[in-house]
Design a protein around this motif. Structure first.
Motif, mmCIF file in Angstrom:
data_model
loop_
_atom_site.group_PDB
_atom_site.id
_atom_site.type_symbol
_atom_site.label_atom_id
_atom_site.label_comp_id
_atom_site.label_asym_id
_atom_site.label_seq_id
_atom_site.Cartn_x
_atom_site.Cartn_y
_atom_site.Cartn_z
ATOM 1 N N GLU A 114 -18.809 6.125 -4.760
ATOM 2 C CA GLU A 114 -19.733 4.988 -4.672
ATOM 3 C C GLU A 114 -19.054 3.702 -5.128
ATOM 4 O O GLU A 114 -19.285 2.620 -4.558
ATOM 5 N N ASP A 115 -18.188 3.807 -6.157
ATOM 6 C CA ASP A 115 -17.446 2.631 -6.619
ATOM 7 C C ASP A 115 -16.517 2.111 -5.526
ATOM 8 O O ASP A 115 -16.385 0.896 -5.332
ATOM 9 N N LEU A 116 -15.874 3.031 -4.803
ATOM 10 C CA LEU A 116 -14.965 2.620 -3.727
ATOM 11 C C LEU A 116 -15.731 1.871 -2.642
ATOM 12 O O LEU A 116 -15.285 0.822 -2.158
ATOM 13 N N VAL A 117 -16.856 2.423 -2.265
ATOM 14 C CA VAL A 117 -17.657 1.792 -1.202
ATOM 15 C C VAL A 117 -18.134 0.409 -1.639
ATOM 16 O O VAL A 117 -18.065 -0.564 -0.875
ATOM 17 N N ALA A 118 -18.595 0.301 -2.890
ATOM 18 C CA ALA A 118 -19.092 -0.991 -3.382
ATOM 19 C C ALA A 118 -17.975 -2.035 -3.380
ATOM 20 O O ALA A 118 -18.199 -3.190 -2.959
ATOM 21 N N ALA A 119 -16.786 -1.653 -3.822
ATOM 22 C CA ALA A 119 -15.661 -2.591 -3.843
ATOM 23 C C ALA A 119 -15.272 -3.004 -2.435
ATOM 24 O O ALA A 119 -14.979 -4.186 -2.171
ATOM 25 N N CYS A 120 -15.273 -2.047 -1.520
ATOM 26 C CA CYS A 120 -14.886 -2.365 -0.141
ATOM 27 C C CYS A 120 -15.945 -3.214 0.563
ATOM 28 O O CYS A 120 -15.616 -4.005 1.452
ATOM 29 N N ARG A 121 -17.191 -3.072 0.186
ATOM 30 C CA ARG A 121 -18.238 -3.942 0.759
ATOM 31 C C ARG A 121 -18.001 -5.387 0.328
ATOM 32 O O ARG A 121 -18.109 -6.314 1.127
ATOM 33 N N ILE A 122 -17.677 -5.573 -0.944
ATOM 34 C CA ILE A 122 -17.410 -6.928 -1.425
ATOM 35 C C ILE A 122 -16.209 -7.516 -0.700
ATOM 36 O O ILE A 122 -16.186 -8.701 -0.340
ATOM 37 N N ALA A 123 -15.189 -6.672 -0.445
ATOM 38 C CA ALA A 123 -13.971 -7.144 0.222
ATOM 39 C C ALA A 123 -14.111 -7.189 1.736
ATOM 40 O O ALA A 123 -13.131 -7.460 2.446
ATOM 41 N N GLN A 124 -15.306 -6.917 2.256
ATOM 42 C CA GLN A 124 -15.573 -7.015 3.699
ATOM 43 C C GLN A 124 -14.699 -6.051 4.513
ATOM 44 O O GLN A 124 -14.253 -6.389 5.607
ATOM 45 N N ILE A 125 -14.478 -4.828 4.002
ATOM 46 C CA ILE A 125 -13.624 -3.877 4.717
ATOM 47 C C ILE A 125 -14.322 -2.520 4.902
ATOM 48 O O ILE A 125 -13.854 -1.664 5.628
ATOM 49 N N HIS A 126 -15.489 -2.337 4.290
ATOM 50 C CA HIS A 126 -16.149 -1.026 4.333
ATOM 51 C C HIS A 126 -16.517 -0.620 5.758
ATOM 52 O O HIS A 126 -16.305 0.528 6.156
ATOM 53 N N GLU A 127 -17.081 -1.542 6.533
ATOM 54 C CA GLU A 127 -17.508 -1.187 7.888
ATOM 55 C C GLU A 127 -16.336 -0.709 8.738
ATOM 56 O O GLU A 127 -16.454 0.231 9.522
ATOM 57 N N HIS A 128 -15.186 -1.361 8.571
ATOM 58 C CA HIS A 128 -14.006 -0.947 9.329
ATOM 59 C C HIS A 128 -13.575 0.453 8.915
ATOM 60 O O HIS A 128 -13.233 1.292 9.763
ATOM 61 N N ILE A 129 -13.570 0.722 7.606
ATOM 62 C CA ILE A 129 -13.154 2.043 7.128
ATOM 63 C C ILE A 129 -14.124 3.114 7.613
ATOM 64 O O ILE A 129 -13.721 4.194 8.059
ATOM 65 N N ALA A 130 -15.419 2.825 7.540
ATOM 66 C CA ALA A 130 -16.433 3.795 7.950
ATOM 67 C C ALA A 130 -16.315 4.145 9.431
ATOM 68 O O ALA A 130 -16.684 5.251 9.850
ATOM 69 N N LEU A 182 0.841 -1.184 0.000
ATOM 70 C CA LEU A 182 0.000 0.000 0.000
ATOM 71 C C LEU A 182 0.881 1.241 0.000
ATOM 72 O O LEU A 182 1.938 1.270 0.634
ATOM 73 N N LEU A 183 0.451 2.266 -0.718
ATOM 74 C CA LEU A 183 1.186 3.522 -0.776
ATOM 75 C C LEU A 183 0.990 4.309 0.510
ATOM 76 O O LEU A 183 -0.023 4.161 1.202
ATOM 77 N N HIS A 184 1.950 5.172 0.819
ATOM 78 C CA HIS A 184 1.817 6.052 1.979
ATOM 79 C C HIS A 184 0.875 7.195 1.583
ATOM 80 O O HIS A 184 1.294 8.317 1.296
ATOM 81 N N ALA A 185 -0.394 6.884 1.544
ATOM 82 C CA ALA A 185 -1.416 7.828 1.096
ATOM 83 C C ALA A 185 -2.739 7.433 1.749
ATOM 84 O O ALA A 185 -2.797 6.515 2.573
ATOM 85 N N SER A 186 -3.804 8.122 1.384
ATOM 86 C CA SER A 186 -5.108 7.805 1.971
ATOM 87 C C SER A 186 -5.653 6.499 1.398
ATOM 88 O O SER A 186 -5.181 6.004 0.371
ATOM 89 N N ILE A 187 -6.654 5.970 2.081
ATOM 90 C CA ILE A 187 -7.294 4.740 1.604
ATOM 91 C C ILE A 187 -7.871 4.971 0.206
ATOM 92 O O ILE A 187 -7.704 4.145 -0.697
ATOM 93 N N ALA A 188 -8.541 6.107 0.026
ATOM 94 C CA ALA A 188 -9.149 6.400 -1.281
ATOM 95 C C ALA A 188 -8.091 6.480 -2.375
ATOM 96 O O ALA A 188 -8.290 5.967 -3.487
ATOM 97 N N GLU A 189 -6.959 7.121 -2.084
ATOM 98 C CA GLU A 189 -5.892 7.232 -3.090
ATOM 99 C C GLU A 189 -5.313 5.859 -3.416
ATOM 100 O O GLU A 189 -4.979 5.575 -4.575
ATOM 101 N N ASN A 190 -5.185 5.003 -2.410
ATOM 102 C CA ASN A 190 -4.690 3.650 -2.668
ATOM 103 C C ASN A 190 -5.650 2.875 -3.561
ATOM 104 O O ASN A 190 -5.221 2.156 -4.466
ATOM 105 N N LEU A 191 -6.929 3.026 -3.314
ATOM 106 C CA LEU A 191 -7.906 2.320 -4.131
ATOM 107 C C LEU A 191 -7.924 2.870 -5.558
ATOM 108 O O LEU A 191 -7.998 2.110 -6.530
ATOM 109 N N ARG A 192 -7.842 4.178 -5.681
ATOM 110 C CA ARG A 192 -7.903 4.790 -7.021
ATOM 111 C C ARG A 192 -6.607 4.618 -7.799
ATOM 112 O O ARG A 192 -6.551 4.978 -8.984
ATOM 113 N N PHE A 193 -5.578 4.075 -7.177
ATOM 114 C CA PHE A 193 -4.366 3.759 -7.936
ATOM 115 C C PHE A 193 -4.684 2.763 -9.044
ATOM 116 O O PHE A 193 -4.087 2.781 -10.118
ATOM 117 N N ALA A 194 -5.665 1.885 -8.781
ATOM 118 C CA ALA A 194 -6.065 0.892 -9.782
ATOM 119 C C ALA A 194 -7.069 1.463 -10.764
ATOM 120 O O ALA A 194 -7.108 1.046 -11.926
#
Length: 606
Positions: A461-477, A442-454
């Motif tokens: 909304e795309d970030l939230v949907a992907a994180c829900r599938i990966a079972q990590i959204h609740e932790h981030i929220a 992971l880059l030394h950046a925000s969670i959103a920036e790390n996700l948008r690297f791809a």
């Protein structure tokens, strides 16, 4: 620890940096350099006007008490000084811009070349070494490129113009003034060779120091040193390396200083001897030598000799800096082993069905003696799930590396939808095959920036949907800053399982038709892994999935399981078929059930 490039990437003797190759760096800036040369020529011409004006003042204006001529000559002296200063400022501005542009081009060229070097290069080269060559070596070259080259041209122009002016005054005094030139040439060659050797050693030591800092002051390095009680030892080692570097810096600065000092004394004596020689000619009734000529000639010497001495120092510096250019050119000349073929095709990820085939593939890592894979024949049908299992060193990860073309097979071929991977562009292949590895980065950046690297265009909304599938959204929220939370260097503010789920979400955003999971759930606890299994099943539906399994329970529903041992396929079939066969897989499953699942753990070449 090792130093520099691996031996197979070093330049051949004929590829070492020379002045001609350095000059080719300026090829795209020839118009601007021509203007710089013109300004330098004008400045050099203006510089030799003053001695002639001085001769006119001494020989004519003062003896004849001609105030008009004296005023004109004084005005000329002032004007020449002002013009020379203005030309110098303009020339310095242009040359600095060209130098910085060349440095920019060189940094980008090295960085871009290294981006294409492939995984094998970086497994054999320290990160600190790479950083040292990009920043330290190119940074040290900056002075040579931005100012020294201009100083050489300026000094040469000044010397040529001054010598021509001296010849116009008296050729005999000119020959006497240049008597030191052979001495200067000999000294420059001797000192240059010595300094070049010292600079090469200095930069190698600086690279060692940079690599040590990068390794020991990273999060992992600090954890290792602290838990092993090695902080004092590392500090002592750093102090020793730093002391060695300081000694080399002193040696580099002092190399040839005695020679240059003695030559400076000799140059200071020449004007005094010129007065003596000129006086003898004047006393002998030579009409070609006047008091004004003698004064003007010494004034020209005062301009010539500093430029000669400066040119010697600069030439020595350039000679020494060739060691820096050689180190940088080593990277530029290092062969790219994985690259696009000239006629490579770009696959449209939306049209990729996801059929992967390995046909009689054998692979040996560079520098290794034994193959990691031997005669692999494997077909992964579109939309199916294939699992690769086996003990450490069996070839699982090596197979995954080849599927995403981090390496090319030593023999055989790998195809995606019938296209040999070597005939597909790297960019389109990366878009077609998504990878989640055990070593999450992971880059030394925000969670959103790390996700948008791809997927830079992804919405919130795309970030939230992907994180829900990966079972990590609740932790981030639940975090105070949510998706704006900075993950820290290499993601160390998160647990291993959280980092892997973020990496999975990052891959989900790309929506690739083929998914490679290399121990992607190895850092998850059992409860989280079970929670993710449904999500992974949903994610894998409709796309080709290859999973390198750590826990055999995660591949229970795979369409086919490939059992590898010592680089060969020993068994293949479904989970139930392999258990019923009672072979190698049955033994691995039994060990996994007893909690000995580490036997199937990943290996850098496994």
């Amino acid at each position: 620890m090792g130093r520099g490039l691996p031996s197979d990437l070093r330049l051949a003797p004929g590829q070492k940096a020379d002045v001609r190759r350095v000059l080719r760096l300026f090829r795209d800036y020839r118009p601007t350099l021509a203007l710089v040369g013109l300004l330098i020529g004008l400045g050099a011409g203006a510089g030799v006007v003053s001695p002639f004006l001085i001769r006119e003042i001494v020989d004519v204006a003062l003896p004849q008490q001609r105030l008009d001529l004296l005023g004109a000559c004084v005005a000329g002296l002032v004007g020449v000084t002002v013009v020379g200063a203005a030309l110098g400022v303009l020339q310095a501005m242009l040359s600095t811009r060209v130098g910085q542009a060349v440095m920019h081009d060189l940094r980008v060229a090295v960085y871009g070349h290294l981006q294409q070097m492939g995984l094998g290069f970086f497994t054999r080269t320290r990160t600190g070494e790479v950083q040292s060559r990009i920043f330290s070596d190119i940074g040290s070259m900056q002075a040579v490129v931005t100012t020294v080259m201009t100083q050489i041209v300026s000094s040469v122009a000044g010397i040529v113009v001054a010598v021509l002016a001296m010849i116009a005054m008296d050729w005999r005094l000119t020959l006497f003034s240049l008597i030191t030139l052979p001495i200067a040439v000999w000294m420059n060659r001797r000192v240059g060779r010595r300094r070049r050797a010292v600079v090469a050693r200095r930069q190698a030591k600086a690279a060692d120091l940079s690599a040590g800092i990068q390794e020991s002051l990273s999060v992992s390095g600090v954890l290792l040193a602290t838990t092993m009680g090695r902080t004092t030892a590392l500090t002592d080692r750093f102090a020793g390396d730093s002391r060695d570097l300081a000694d080399l810096e002193i040696e580099s600065e002092m190399a040839g200083r005695w020679h240059q000092g003695l030559y400076g004394v000799l140059l200071a004596i020449i004007p005094a001897l010129t007065y003596l020689l000129g006086g003898m000619l004047l006393f002998g009734g030579d009409a070609r030598v006047s008091i004004g000529t003698l004064v003007a000639f010494v004034a020209l010497q005062s301009s010539l000799f500093p430029q000669m001495n400066g040119l010697l120092r600069v030439a020595t510096q350039v000679n020494a800096s060739l060691a820096l250019f050689t180190r940088v050119f080593e990277y530029l000349d290092a062969p790219i082993t994985i690259s696009d073929a000239p006629d490579a095709i770009a696959l449209d990820p939306r049209q990729v069905r996801g059929e992967l085939r390995m046909q009689d593939v054998t692979f040996t890592y560079p520098g290794a003696e034994a193959p990691s894979l031997r005669g692999i024949n494997l077909t992964v049908e579109p939309g199916t799930h294939t699992a690769l299992v086996g003990a450490t060193g069996s070839g699982k990860t090596s197979t995954g590396y080849l599927m995403v073309r981090l390496y090319d097979p030593s023999s055989g071929r790998i195809t995606l939808d019938g296209h040999d991977l070597r005939e597909v562009t790297m960019e389109s292949l990366a878009a077609a095959i998504g990878v989640v590895t055990q070593e999450t980065y992971l880059l030394h950046a925000s969670i959103a920036e790390n996700l948008r690297f791809a997927a830079p265009e992804a919405s919130d909304e795309d970030l939230v949907a992907a994180c829900r599938i990966a079972q990590i959204h609740e932790h981030i929220a639940a975090l105070p800053d949510g998706y704006a939370t900075v993950v820290g260097e290499r993601g160390y503010r998160f647990s291993g399982g959280e980092k892997q789920r973020l990496a999975l979400a990052r891959t989900i955003l790309r929506d690739p038709p083929v998914l490679l999971l290399d121990e992607a759930t190895s850092a998850l606890d059992t409860a989280t892994e079970r929670a993710m299994s449904g999500a992974l099943d949903a994610l894998s539906r409709g796309r080709t999935t290859i999973s390198i399994a750590h826990r055999l329970s995660t591949v229970r529903h795979a369409d086919q399981i490939i059992v590898l041992e010592h680089g060969r396929i020993l068994e293949r079939g479904t989970y139930e078929e392999l258990l019923a066969a009672g072979g190698v897989f049955a033994g691995l499953a039994a060990a996994d059930a007893r909690g000995e699942g580490t036997a199937t753990g990943a290996h850098p070449q496994g």
